[in-house]
Enzyme design. Structure first.
Site, mmCIF file in Angstrom:
data_model
loop_
_atom_site.group_PDB
_atom_site.id
_atom_site.type_symbol
_atom_site.label_atom_id
_atom_site.label_comp_id
_atom_site.label_asym_id
_atom_site.label_seq_id
_atom_site.Cartn_x
_atom_site.Cartn_y
_atom_site.Cartn_z
ATOM 1 N N LYS A 110 58.912 21.540 76.059
ATOM 2 C CA LYS A 110 59.613 21.154 77.213
ATOM 3 C C LYS A 110 58.790 19.903 77.468
ATOM 4 O O LYS A 110 59.700 18.732 77.310
ATOM 5 C CB LYS A 110 59.928 22.025 78.523
ATOM 6 C CG LYS A 110 60.169 23.417 78.156
ATOM 7 C CD LYS A 110 61.843 23.588 77.641
ATOM 8 C CE LYS A 110 62.214 24.845 76.959
ATOM 9 N NZ LYS A 110 61.982 26.211 77.888
ATOM 10 N N ASP A 159 55.462 30.703 85.697
ATOM 11 C CA ASP A 159 55.982 29.972 84.373
ATOM 12 C C ASP A 159 56.473 28.648 84.666
ATOM 13 O O ASP A 159 57.185 28.459 85.425
ATOM 14 C CB ASP A 159 57.151 30.959 84.016
ATOM 15 C CG ASP A 159 57.964 30.400 82.806
ATOM 16 O OD1 ASP A 159 57.466 29.319 82.220
ATOM 17 O OD2 ASP A 159 58.914 31.091 82.389
ATOM 18 N N TRP A 173 65.384 32.644 83.717
ATOM 19 C CA TRP A 173 64.264 32.687 83.097
ATOM 20 C C TRP A 173 63.384 33.774 84.000
ATOM 21 O O TRP A 173 62.978 34.746 83.290
ATOM 22 C CB TRP A 173 63.231 31.560 82.887
ATOM 23 C CG TRP A 173 63.899 30.484 81.878
ATOM 24 C CD1 TRP A 173 64.369 29.374 82.073
ATOM 25 C CD2 TRP A 173 64.077 30.986 80.517
ATOM 26 N NE1 TRP A 173 64.977 28.769 81.049
ATOM 27 C CE2 TRP A 173 64.655 29.883 79.709
ATOM 28 C CE3 TRP A 173 63.504 31.987 79.801
ATOM 29 C CZ2 TRP A 173 64.906 29.601 78.434
ATOM 30 C CZ3 TRP A 173 63.879 31.718 78.451
ATOM 31 C CH2 TRP A 173 64.494 30.477 77.827
HETATM 32 C C1 LIG Z 1 61.988 27.669 77.527
HETATM 33 C C2 LIG Z 1 61.647 28.497 78.630
HETATM 34 C C3 LIG Z 1 60.879 29.737 78.164
HETATM 35 C C4 LIG Z 1 61.095 30.278 76.994
HETATM 36 O O1 LIG Z 1 60.171 29.613 76.027
HETATM 37 P P1 LIG Z 1 60.190 30.121 74.391
HETATM 38 O O2 LIG Z 1 59.200 29.047 74.042
HETATM 39 O O3 LIG Z 1 61.388 29.869 73.981
HETATM 40 O O4 LIG Z 1 59.802 31.650 74.285
HETATM 41 C C5 LIG Z 1 60.530 30.516 79.189
HETATM 42 N N1 LIG Z 1 60.711 29.944 80.426
HETATM 43 C C6 LIG Z 1 61.015 28.774 81.084
HETATM 44 C C7 LIG Z 1 61.112 28.360 82.332
HETATM 45 C C8 LIG Z 1 61.536 28.104 80.073
HETATM 46 O O5 LIG Z 1 62.052 26.827 80.165
#
Ligand SMILES: *Cc1c(COP(=O)(O)O)cnc(C)c1O
Length: 367
Positions: A203, A179, A105
């Protein structure tokens, strides 16, 4: 009937109680005669849903008063562009952002940020194939960085920060952007250590479509001229997340999850459960030669547990037999292969126990 446990990395399992409440309220929310999906986002009904969701999230994470909570769209990947568009402007152009590269990521975040400024890789886990968070004293930060980007839980690689870094001294006070898409609300954090926290909801919070941004007020108002108004955090904050139509139904479900979390005892209680669940699974993985987890013990994620069968020719049989036993979506990300058990807040301890029992039985059968 077999009890189903869903180990998807995202969109992921939600608390059963939340889904039951949403089902009961689907056609008529609180006697309004409307589904939440059918309400004006500016009407009193939805405004009350939004206000409760914001204040519950503020309470759960103890978000200080000088931070705004924004509900946006665009997902984690959208934020990879929205962050630099909002923060590169803090410094003379072209500005530089620092990244600690811990896996898949952050790799994507780095690629996107390069469109809006300079990128400095302050540290990288690449040499160790992203199996640990680079030690804080190895980071080579930029003295005048616009911000420092971290992915505090790498969902694919299964690597999680077990510390909250401080970068102010070397960067001249650059804010940390974290993030937290895949572990927000899974552990107690000190929000004041971060300038920006962002995450897609799908998530550990709710349905896809909602993106949460928690931003310190002094970081608003620096957007580059090219930044779309709907993604300019100051515009969104000034309009209380109502500059454009927010993802109303996803906010409603997220609000139900926040209430559920409060009933569970809040984030501190969740963290204890997450420690217990992940420890049980890692202890089993470390005790067997049939499976392995390759992440350094000090950087292992409590949310996403990747593992490999030593004999990878058994992968298809493992997934088929797991599914037949009600254990769903255990396949690892295509970029790394193997298996991955995502054990977010809504995964009960019983699900982890069922997974381990199955893994033991599978290992006996195929040894
Ligand atoms: C799933 C995820 C993303 C991407 O998210 P989207 O909603 O598909 O754009 C970004 N960073 C992390 C750490 C993730 O687990």
């Amino acid at each position: 009937m077999t009890t189903i446990y869903n180990f998807s990395a995202g969109p992921a399992v939600l608390p059963k109680e939340v889904l039951q409440q949403a089902a009961a309220e689907m056609l008529d929310w609180h006697g309004s005669g409307m589904s939440v999906m059918e309400m004006s986002h500016r009407g009193p009904e939805f405004m009350s849903i939004l206000a409760a969701a914001q204040s519950d999230l503020r309470e759960l994470l103890a978000v200080p008063d000088n931070y705004k909570i924004l509900f946006l769209q665009g997902g984690g990947l959208g934020e990879n562009a929205i962050v630099p568009m909002n923060l590169m402007g803090r410094k003379p152009q072209p500005a530089t952002a620092d990244f600690v590269h811990t896996g898949s990521w952050t790799g994507k975040s780095i690629k996107e940020a390069k469109k809006y400024g300079n990128v400095n890789i302050a540290a990288s886990g690449e040499a160790g194939r992203y199996t640990s968070v680079p030690a804080r004293d190895s980071w080579k930060l930029t003295p005048d960085a616009a911000y420092v980007h971290l992915c505090t839980n790498e969902t694919i690689d299964g690597v999680e920060y077990q510390f909250a870094p401080d970068v102010a001294a070397e960067t001249g006070g650059a804010p940390i952007v974290a993030d937290m898409s895949s572990h927000i609300l899974s552990r107690v954090i000190d929000v004041s250590k971060y300038g920006v926290i962002f995450g897609g909801a799908q998530k550990n919070i709710g349905p896809a479509g909602l993106t949460i941004v928690i931003v310190r007020e002094d970081l608003l108002g620096h957007a580059l001229p090219i930044c779309p108004s709907a993604f300019d955090w100051k515009v969104v904050a000034d309009n209380d997340s109502m500059y454009n139509t927010p993802p109303t139904y996803a906010i409603y479900i997220a609000g139900l999850v926040f209430q559920w979390l409060k009933q569970q005892g809040g984030v501190a209680a969740m963290e204890q459960k997450n420690i217990a669940k992940s420890s049980l699974l890692y202890e089993y993985l470390d005790s067997t030669d049939f499976y392995e987890n390759r992440v350094d013990k000090g950087s292992r994620s409590r949310m996403n547990v990747p593992f490999y069968l030593k004999d990878e020719s058994l992968n298809a049989a493992f997934l088929a037999e797991a599914k037949a036993n009600g254990l769903l979506q255990l396949k690892g990300h295509k970029s790394v292969g193997g298996m991955r058990a995502s054990i977010y807040n809504a995964m009960p301890m019983e699900g982890v126990q069922a997974l381990i029992s199955f893994m033991q039985a599978f290992a006996r059968k195929h040894s």
